[in-house]
Design an enzyme around this catalytic site. Structure first.
Site, PDB file in Angstrom:
ATOM      1  N   ASN A   7      -2.694  -4.739   3.612  1.00 25.97           N
ATOM      2  CA  ASN A   7      -2.441  -4.305   2.238  1.00 25.97           C
ATOM      3  C   ASN A   7      -2.820  -5.479   1.337  1.00 25.97           C
ATOM      4  O   ASN A   7      -2.110  -6.473   1.263  1.00 25.97           O
ATOM      5  CB  ASN A   7      -0.971  -3.915   2.049  1.00 25.97           C
ATOM      6  CG  ASN A   7      -0.671  -3.448   0.637  1.00 25.97           C
ATOM      7  OD1 ASN A   7      -1.206  -3.973  -0.341  1.00 25.97           O
ATOM      8  ND2 ASN A   7       0.205  -2.457   0.517  1.00 25.97           N
ATOM      9  N   GLU A  34      -3.998  -0.436  -0.868  1.00 26.36           N
ATOM     10  CA  GLU A  34      -3.736  -0.856  -2.256  1.00 26.36           C
ATOM     11  C   GLU A  34      -4.916  -1.652  -2.830  1.00 26.36           C
ATOM     12  O   GLU A  34      -4.736  -2.747  -3.373  1.00 26.36           O
ATOM     13  CB  GLU A  34      -2.432  -1.657  -2.350  1.00 26.36           C
ATOM     14  CG  GLU A  34      -1.206  -0.781  -2.468  1.00 26.36           C
ATOM     15  CD  GLU A  34      -0.016  -1.491  -3.095  1.00 26.36           C
ATOM     16  OE1 GLU A  34       0.236  -1.261  -4.284  1.00 26.36           O
ATOM     17  OE2 GLU A  34       0.656  -2.277  -2.391  1.00 26.36           O
ATOM     18  N   ASP A 150      -0.141   0.255   5.885  1.00 32.74           N
ATOM     19  CA  ASP A 150       1.162  -0.044   5.311  1.00 32.74           C
ATOM     20  C   ASP A 150       1.975   1.244   5.377  1.00 32.74           C
ATOM     21  O   ASP A 150       1.773   2.153   4.581  1.00 32.74           O
ATOM     22  CB  ASP A 150       1.001  -0.528   3.872  1.00 32.74           C
ATOM     23  CG  ASP A 150       2.325  -0.780   3.172  1.00 32.74           C
ATOM     24  OD1 ASP A 150       3.380  -0.551   3.795  1.00 32.74           O
ATOM     25  OD2 ASP A 150       2.303  -1.184   1.991  1.00 32.74           O
ATOM     26  N   ASN A 152       5.241   1.476   4.950  1.00 29.07           N
ATOM     27  CA  ASN A 152       6.451   1.440   4.141  1.00 29.07           C
ATOM     28  C   ASN A 152       7.656   1.933   4.950  1.00 29.07           C
ATOM     29  O   ASN A 152       8.505   2.681   4.451  1.00 29.07           O
ATOM     30  CB  ASN A 152       6.277   2.245   2.847  1.00 29.07           C
ATOM     31  CG  ASN A 152       5.704   1.398   1.718  1.00 29.07           C
ATOM     32  OD1 ASN A 152       6.144   0.272   1.491  1.00 29.07           O
ATOM     33  ND2 ASN A 152       4.713   1.934   1.026  1.00 29.07           N
ATOM     34  N   ASP A 221       3.919  -3.154   8.061  1.00 29.32           N
ATOM     35  CA  ASP A 221       2.493  -2.889   8.303  1.00 29.32           C
ATOM     36  C   ASP A 221       2.300  -2.736   9.805  1.00 29.32           C
ATOM     37  O   ASP A 221       2.593  -3.649  10.580  1.00 29.32           O
ATOM     38  CB  ASP A 221       1.648  -4.038   7.761  1.00 29.32           C
ATOM     39  CG  ASP A 221       1.894  -4.257   6.278  1.00 29.32           C
ATOM     40  OD1 ASP A 221       1.211  -3.619   5.463  1.00 29.32           O
ATOM     41  OD2 ASP A 221       2.797  -5.057   5.946  1.00 29.32           O
ATOM     42  N   ASP A 250       1.258  -9.960  -1.047  1.00 32.20           N
ATOM     43  CA  ASP A 250       2.604 -10.080  -0.478  1.00 32.20           C
ATOM     44  C   ASP A 250       2.647  -9.562   0.955  1.00 32.20           C
ATOM     45  O   ASP A 250       3.661  -9.706   1.632  1.00 32.20           O
ATOM     46  CB  ASP A 250       3.661  -9.398  -1.353  1.00 32.20           C
ATOM     47  CG  ASP A 250       3.210  -8.075  -1.938  1.00 32.20           C
ATOM     48  OD1 ASP A 250       2.128  -7.581  -1.566  1.00 32.20           O
ATOM     49  OD2 ASP A 250       3.927  -7.526  -2.811  1.00 32.20           O
ATOM     50  N   HIS A 251       1.540  -8.976   1.438  1.00 32.34           N
ATOM     51  CA  HIS A 251       1.388  -8.574   2.825  1.00 32.34           C
ATOM     52  C   HIS A 251       0.381  -9.510   3.514  1.00 32.34           C
ATOM     53  O   HIS A 251      -0.408 -10.175   2.855  1.00 32.34           O
ATOM     54  CB  HIS A 251       0.818  -7.150   2.927  1.00 32.34           C
ATOM     55  CG  HIS A 251       1.668  -6.079   2.313  1.00 32.34           C
ATOM     56  ND1 HIS A 251       2.336  -5.147   3.056  1.00 32.34           N
ATOM     57  CD2 HIS A 251       1.915  -5.783   1.013  1.00 32.34           C
ATOM     58  CE1 HIS A 251       2.975  -4.308   2.243  1.00 32.34           C
ATOM     59  NE2 HIS A 251       2.739  -4.668   0.998  1.00 32.34           N
TER      60      HIS A 251
END
Length: 260
Positions: A7, A34, A150, A152, A221, A250-251
Site C-alpha cells: 500500500n 492506494e 491491504d 484492512n 497487508d 505508513d505501510h
C-alpha cells in the site's frame, strides 16, 4: 518468482521510494494499493524505465490499485465480480504464464469499514463475501493463485502491538476476522503466518504518536496463496526497513518467493 504487495499511500508522493525499492528488491510482480490517482496520470514512464509493465485501475484522490510486472500479463481484469454498481477502484487481477501454468495474481484494497454503525461496515463485509466467492471460483480451476493486498484486517491479537486499542475498530471486529478465516478455510494460506508465529510482525505503523519508533504496529497487508501456489513457496517476509525511509508510506512491502 518474487511477488510483493505494498500500500503505497499515494504513488506520486512516494515515487522516489517506490523506484528505490523496485531497484533494491527487483520483484517480478508488485501489487500496489492506494495509488490515489487516475490511470492517465499514473507515473508509468519512470517505472517502465526500470523494465516494468504497468497496469492500473485508478480513481481520483483515493483508492486505486496497480500491477507492475517484468513480464506482460496474458490478461487483466480490473474489477472484482459480484457488484456491477461498485465504482470503487479496489481490485485488479492479472494472469501470467508461469512455466506453462497460469499464475493469477490480484492486487486488492479492501474497504476500511470505519466508522462502525455506518454503511461502511456492511460494505466491507459484502466486499469480503465477494472476494470469498471469487477466490472459491478461481481455486476450482486449480491455478496458482495469489491474493495480495491491504486487507484492512487484523487477523489475531498477535497481529497488533496493542490489540485492546482496536476492539472498537472495523479492522478487528469479530465479523471481519471471521470473514478472513473463511478465506483461509478455502485452503488459502497466509504466507507470513505460514513462516513465523513471532509477535512484533507488522506491516503498518501510523504516522501519529511515534508509532514507528515505538513499534506500535499492526499486520493488515497479506499475501494468500492457493494450494497450488503453496507448493511452490520458498520464503516470505516483510521489508519493514522501508518504513524508515524519507517520506514513507505508513505501510511496508510484504513478499513471497515462488520456485519454478
Amino acid at each position: 518468482m518474487l511477488i510483493a504487495t505494498w500500500n503505497i499511500n499515494g504513488v506520486k508522493a512516494r515515487l522516489d521510494g517506490l523506484l528505490a525499492w523496485l531497484q533494491e528488491r527487483s520483484p517480478d510482480i508488485a501489487c500496489l494499493q492506494e495509488i490515489k490517482n487516475v490511470d492517465e496520470t499514473f507515473p508509468r514512464e519512470a517505472i517502465e524505465a526500470l523494465g516494468y509493465h504497468v497496469e492500473t485501475h485508478g480513481q481520483k484522490g483515493f483508492n486505486g490499485v496497480a500491477l507492475l510486472s517484468k513480464a506482460k500479463p496474458v490478461s487483466v481484469e480490473p474489477r472484482l465480480p459480484g457488484d456491477s454498481s461498485d465504482e470503487h477502484a479496489r481490485f485488479i487481477e492479472g494472469v501470467w504464464d508461469f512455466h506453462g501454468r497460469p499464475l493469477r495474481v490480484a492486487s486488492l484494497y479492501l474497504p476500511n469499514g470505519n466508522p462502525l454503525g455506518t454503511e461502511k461496515f456492511p460494505y466491507k463485509l459484502a466486499w469480503m463475501q465477494r472476494l470469498l466467492d471469487h477466490a472459491r471460483d478461481s481455486m476450482s480451476r486449480e491455478e496458482l493463485l495469489v491474493l495480495a493486498g491491504d486487507y484492512n484486517v487484523i487477523p489475531e491479537r498477535i497481529d497488533a502491538a496493542r490489540p485492546d486499542n482496536w476492539l472498537g475498530d472495523a479492522l478487528f471486529q469479530p465479523e471481519t476476522r471471521a470473514a478472513y478465516r473463511r478465506l483461509l478455510n478455502l485452503g488459502l494460506i497466509d504466507v507470513i503466518r505460514a513462516t513465523t508465529d513471532a509477535g512484533g510482525t507488522y506491516s503498518f505503523w501510523d504516522y501519529q504518536a511515534g508509532a514507528w519508533q515505538k513499534n506500535n504496529g499492526i499486520r493488515i497487508d497479506h499475501l494468500l496463496l492457493s494450494p497450488e501456489a503453496q507448493v511452490q513457496m520458498v520464503s516470505a517476509g516483510i521489508d519493514r526497513h522501508v518504513r524508515g525511509w524519507e517520506k514513507p508510506s505508513d505501510h511496508v512491502p510484504v513478499l513471497v518467493e515462488l520456485a519454478a
